[in-house]
Design an enzyme around this catalytic site. Structure first.
Site, PDB file in Angstrom:
ATOM      1  N   ARG A 148       0.822  -1.154   0.060  1.00  0.00           N
ATOM      2  CA  ARG A 148      -0.116   0.048   0.256  1.00  0.00           C
ATOM      3  C   ARG A 148       0.935   1.245   0.088  1.00  0.00           C
ATOM      4  NH1 ARG A 148      -5.117   1.728  -1.244  1.00  0.00           N
ATOM      5  NH2 ARG A 148      -6.176   2.790   0.522  1.00  0.00           N
ATOM      6  N   THR A 201      -9.880   0.219  -9.987  1.00  0.00           N
ATOM      7  CA  THR A 201      -9.003  -0.598  -9.203  1.00  0.00           C
ATOM      8  C   THR A 201      -9.294  -1.932  -9.952  1.00  0.00           C
ATOM      9  OG1 THR A 201      -9.366   0.131  -7.149  1.00  0.00           O
ATOM     10  CG2 THR A 201      -8.666  -1.938  -7.026  1.00  0.00           C
ATOM     11  N   THR A 242      -4.151  -0.655  -7.406  1.00  0.00           N
ATOM     12  CA  THR A 242      -5.111   0.315  -7.652  1.00  0.00           C
ATOM     13  C   THR A 242      -4.350   1.673  -7.769  1.00  0.00           C
ATOM     14  OG1 THR A 242      -7.160   1.574  -7.158  1.00  0.00           O
ATOM     15  CG2 THR A 242      -5.551   1.151  -5.348  1.00  0.00           C
ATOM     16  N   ASP A 249      -7.735   8.149   0.252  1.00  0.00           N
ATOM     17  CA  ASP A 249      -8.528   7.155   1.066  1.00  0.00           C
ATOM     18  C   ASP A 249      -8.259   7.319   2.623  1.00  0.00           C
ATOM     19  OD1 ASP A 249      -9.403   5.928  -0.675  1.00  0.00           O
ATOM     20  OD2 ASP A 249      -7.959   4.031  -0.776  1.00  0.00           O
ATOM     21  N   SER A 265      -7.735   0.887   3.328  1.00  0.00           N
ATOM     22  CA  SER A 265      -8.150   0.470   2.079  1.00  0.00           C
ATOM     23  C   SER A 265      -9.185  -0.496   2.278  1.00  0.00           C
ATOM     24  CB  SER A 265      -7.125  -0.366   1.295  1.00  0.00           C
ATOM     25  OG  SER A 265      -7.396  -0.850   0.319  1.00  0.00           O
ATOM     26  N   GLY A 285     -13.959  -1.493  -6.601  1.00  0.00           N
ATOM     27  CA  GLY A 285     -15.255  -0.890  -6.422  1.00  0.00           C
ATOM     28  C   GLY A 285     -15.220   0.071  -5.016  1.00  0.00           C
ATOM     29  N   GLY A 286     -14.093   0.513  -4.732  1.00  0.00           N
ATOM     30  CA  GLY A 286     -13.920   1.420  -3.594  1.00  0.00           C
ATOM     31  C   GLY A 286     -14.591   0.654  -2.469  1.00  0.00           C
TER      32      GLY A 286
HETATM   33  O1  DON Z   1      -8.129   1.080  -1.482  1.00  0.00           O
HETATM   34  C1  DON Z   1      -9.196   1.530  -1.752  1.00  0.00           C
HETATM   35  O2  DON Z   1      -9.829   0.896  -0.931  1.00  0.00           O
HETATM   36  C2  DON Z   1      -9.517   2.233  -2.966  1.00  0.00           C
HETATM   37  N1  DON Z   1      -8.492   3.328  -3.145  1.00  0.00           N
HETATM   38  C3  DON Z   1      -9.887   1.263  -4.009  1.00  0.00           C
HETATM   39  C4  DON Z   1     -10.415   2.190  -5.090  1.00  0.00           C
HETATM   40  C5  DON Z   1     -11.175   1.518  -6.088  1.00  0.00           C
HETATM   41  O3  DON Z   1     -11.488   0.262  -5.875  1.00  0.00           O
HETATM   42  C6  DON Z   1     -11.846   2.060  -6.994  1.00  0.00           C
HETATM   43  N2  DON Z   1     -12.357   1.165  -8.054  1.00  0.00           N
HETATM   44  N3  DON Z   1     -13.162   0.882  -8.716  1.00  0.00           N
END
Ligand code: DON
Length: 576
Positions: free
Chosen positions: A100, A384, A402, A426, A455, A476-477
């Site tokens: 990370r 991501t 990501t 984040d 994350s 997907g955040g």
């Molecule tokens: O680490 C995380 O949770 C976010 N930065 C991930 C971002 C993400 O999945 C965007 N995607 N679709």
């Protein structure tokens, strides 16, 4: 396929106790006993599989795939971002690699607040203040150093050659790049090196099938292949990053890059209905929340409810709500704050939480978390990528990495072809303010120099009786953890095949905002009405995640690559 665990595959039919036969689902995915790679790019999956065919193991293939995705899937595949990898060896031992990003040395807790005291989201959406110190190259090197069989150069060079030779654009990549570069508000437009790297030579718009050549990126990859990760962290690439940062008001210095370390960590583990779940510990919240939810659902015997029934959807939502509240309360970088992972992933904690769930009524998120909510109302970008690898000996890799938003900070560092992340968003950007919209301000995830931002990434494996059953994960955040929960439940509680589990409609609830999201056409009108009657604020729209998975047939042991149809470029490698 509820009967799958009771049934034996015979050619195209299944034999089940009682002697009757049923049709095997026609599409289990791509089956292989000799290993395969499933990623968001057909070119990267095949390149990874070619490494397996040359005698590489799953980690060699994963490293090659990660570097290839940095070429063919630039919205999320990366050298300038970070992520997490789970590795399970054929003897059943599992470990994880945390690569990370970290906050630069000059970062401060309130650096993203505007003059009005509110979060200035533009600062983490794009530009030189948005990136954390990248971790991907060190992460790949650490995993390779521990497990790789082939020489480092041989797993990195194929991506360099791909960037140099070029590759045909998929329709979605052509669309994505045209959007980045459009004259009115294209996010890369502000950054000349980004336009130079990704613009169509001679101008004009990209079309599907056009060949794109990434010359600077090829040179960076060659330097990394030849000189190792130091080329990125202390060598010529580090010089260029530091120079570009200094010239444009960014914070990352040579000291930050030289000081970056990837870390091997013990994975978080849990059990669910006789399966073992292996996933990512902090600084991801993914594994902890996943296991917490599964424990709650085991305590309330979720397997006794029909899959996708209103009763099941209600209970799963309530488990999500509670685990995401604990996430907001406690989760952060374990090197900076104490995270009570063992308690959060324990069965007694889950039983306590299960007792607070009313099967006939939705709980209120605001009420449950009133001790940490400090404000009223005040969204998370999307990109991501996850890939899964299994080799012929049963070694497996689950990797999610990501740039944060699509194309990260949109900044390509001059002369390197490398896109940097915008992962700093984040962190909890407004310390002390947790609002009903879902911004979190708890102390655990406040910015500090050298700290990893929390994350959601949830690279995961599921085993049964010591045998691998599933490798999965998703972008997907904040929806990531729930996409993985949905798939794991489908395979374990509801005995679906990998294909069915990945295809099934997904749901998401993240504590705040207090809303249940269901994919478009995910449930019937009657189910929707029932959920509303239980008190849920439900929205049914869009799609959730892109879970490139491998499912292992419980009887034959064949690994099936399950590319997620929600992405038009995702593909399992051709069988070796
Ligand atoms: O680490 C995380 O949770 C976010 N930065 C991930 C971002 C993400 O999945 C965007 N995607 N679709």
């Amino acid at each position: 396929m509820r009967i799958l665990s009771l049934a034996i595959a015979v050619g195209g039919l299944l034999w089940a106790p009682g002697g009757y036969t049923v049709q095997v689902p026609t599409d289990l995915g791509v089956g292989s006993k000799t290993g395969l790679v499933v990623s968001n790019s057909d070119i990267a999956s095949d390149l990874g599989a070619a490494v397996l065919a040359r005698g590489g193991n799953a980690v060699d293939a994963a490293v090659a795939t990660a570097f290839a995705l940095a070429v063919t899937y630039p919205s999320a595949g990366n050298l300038g971002g970070g992520g997490f990898m789970i590795v399970r060896t054929p003897d059943g031992k599992a470990t994880s690699f945390d690569y990370r990003e970290v906050a630069p040395g000059r970062a401060t807790p309130t650096m993203y607040l505007g003059q009005d005291g509110n979060i200035d989201r533009s600062l983490t959406a794009a530009g030189y203040l948005a990136p954390g110190v990248p971790g991907t190259v060190r992460g790949m090197a650490l995993a390779h150093q521990k497990f790789g069989k082939l020489a480092w150069k041989d797993v990195v060079m194929p991506a360099a050659e791909l960037a140099e030779k070029g590759f045909p654009l998929s329709a979605s990549l052509a669309r994505g790049l045209n959007n980045e570069l459009r004259s009115e508000g294209g996010p890369m437009r502000r950054f000349p090196a980004s336009v130079a790297a990704y613009g169509k030579p001679g101008g004009g718009v990209w079309a599907a099938g056009d060949r794109i050549v990434l010359t600077d990126l090829a040179a960076s990859l060659k330097a990394i292949a030849t000189d190792g990760p130091d080329a990125f962290y202390t060598g010529p690439i580090a010089d260029r990053i530091a120079e570009d940062m200094a010239a444009n008001g960014g914070l990352i210095t040579k000291t930050d890059l030289a000081g970056y370390r990837a870390k091997e960590r013990a994975p978080v583990k849990g059990t669910f209905l006789g399966y073992e779940v292996i996933s990512m510990p902090p600084p991801s919240s993914g594994g902890t929340a996943l296991i917490e939810m599964l424990n709650i659902l085991e305590a309330i015997e979720i397997q006794k409810k029909a899959q996708a029934s209103p009763e099941a959807l209600h209970l799963v939502t309530e488990a999500m709500r509670r685990a995401y509240l604990d996430r907001a309360r406690f989760l952060g970088d374990p090197d900076f704050v104490e995270v009570p992972v063992s308690r959060l992933t324990s069965k007694p904690h889950a039983r306590d939480l299960a007792k607070t769930i009313d099967p006939a009524r939705a709980s209120s998120s605001a009420e449950l978390g009133k001790d940490i909510i400090t404000a009223g109302q005040a969204p998370e970008p999307d990109d991501t990528t996850h890939f899964s690898v299994v080799d012929k000996n049963g070694m497996a890799v689950s990797n999610t990495y990501t740039l944060e938003g699509g194309y990260g900070s949109h900044v390509v560092i001059k002369g390197t072809g490398i896109l940097l992340n915008n992962e700093m968003g984040d962190f909890n950007r407004k310390p002390g303010t947790t609002n009903l919209t879902g911004d979190i301000g708890t102390a655990a995830n406040v910015i500090a120099p050298g700290k990893r931002m929390l994350s959601n990434m949830t690279p995961t494996m599921v085993t049964r009786d010591g045998k691998l059953a599933l490798v999965t994960g998703s972008p997907g955040g904040r929806t990531i953890i729930n996409t993985v929960v949905n798939i794991v439940l489908n395979v374990t509680a509801w005995k679906m095949t990998g294909r069915e589990a990945v295809d099934a409609p997904r749901t998401h609830h993240q504590w705040l905002p207090d809303r249940l999201q269901i994919e478009a056409n995910g449930v019937s009108e009657a189910t929707l009405a029932k959920l509303k009657a239980l008190g849920h604020d439900v929205r049914m729209q869009g799609t959730q995640g892109s879970a490139q998975s491998i499912w292992i047939h419980p009887i034959t042991g064949t690994a099936f690559g399950v590319a997620d149809m929600r992405s038009d470029t995702a593909k399992a490698s051709k069988p070796n």
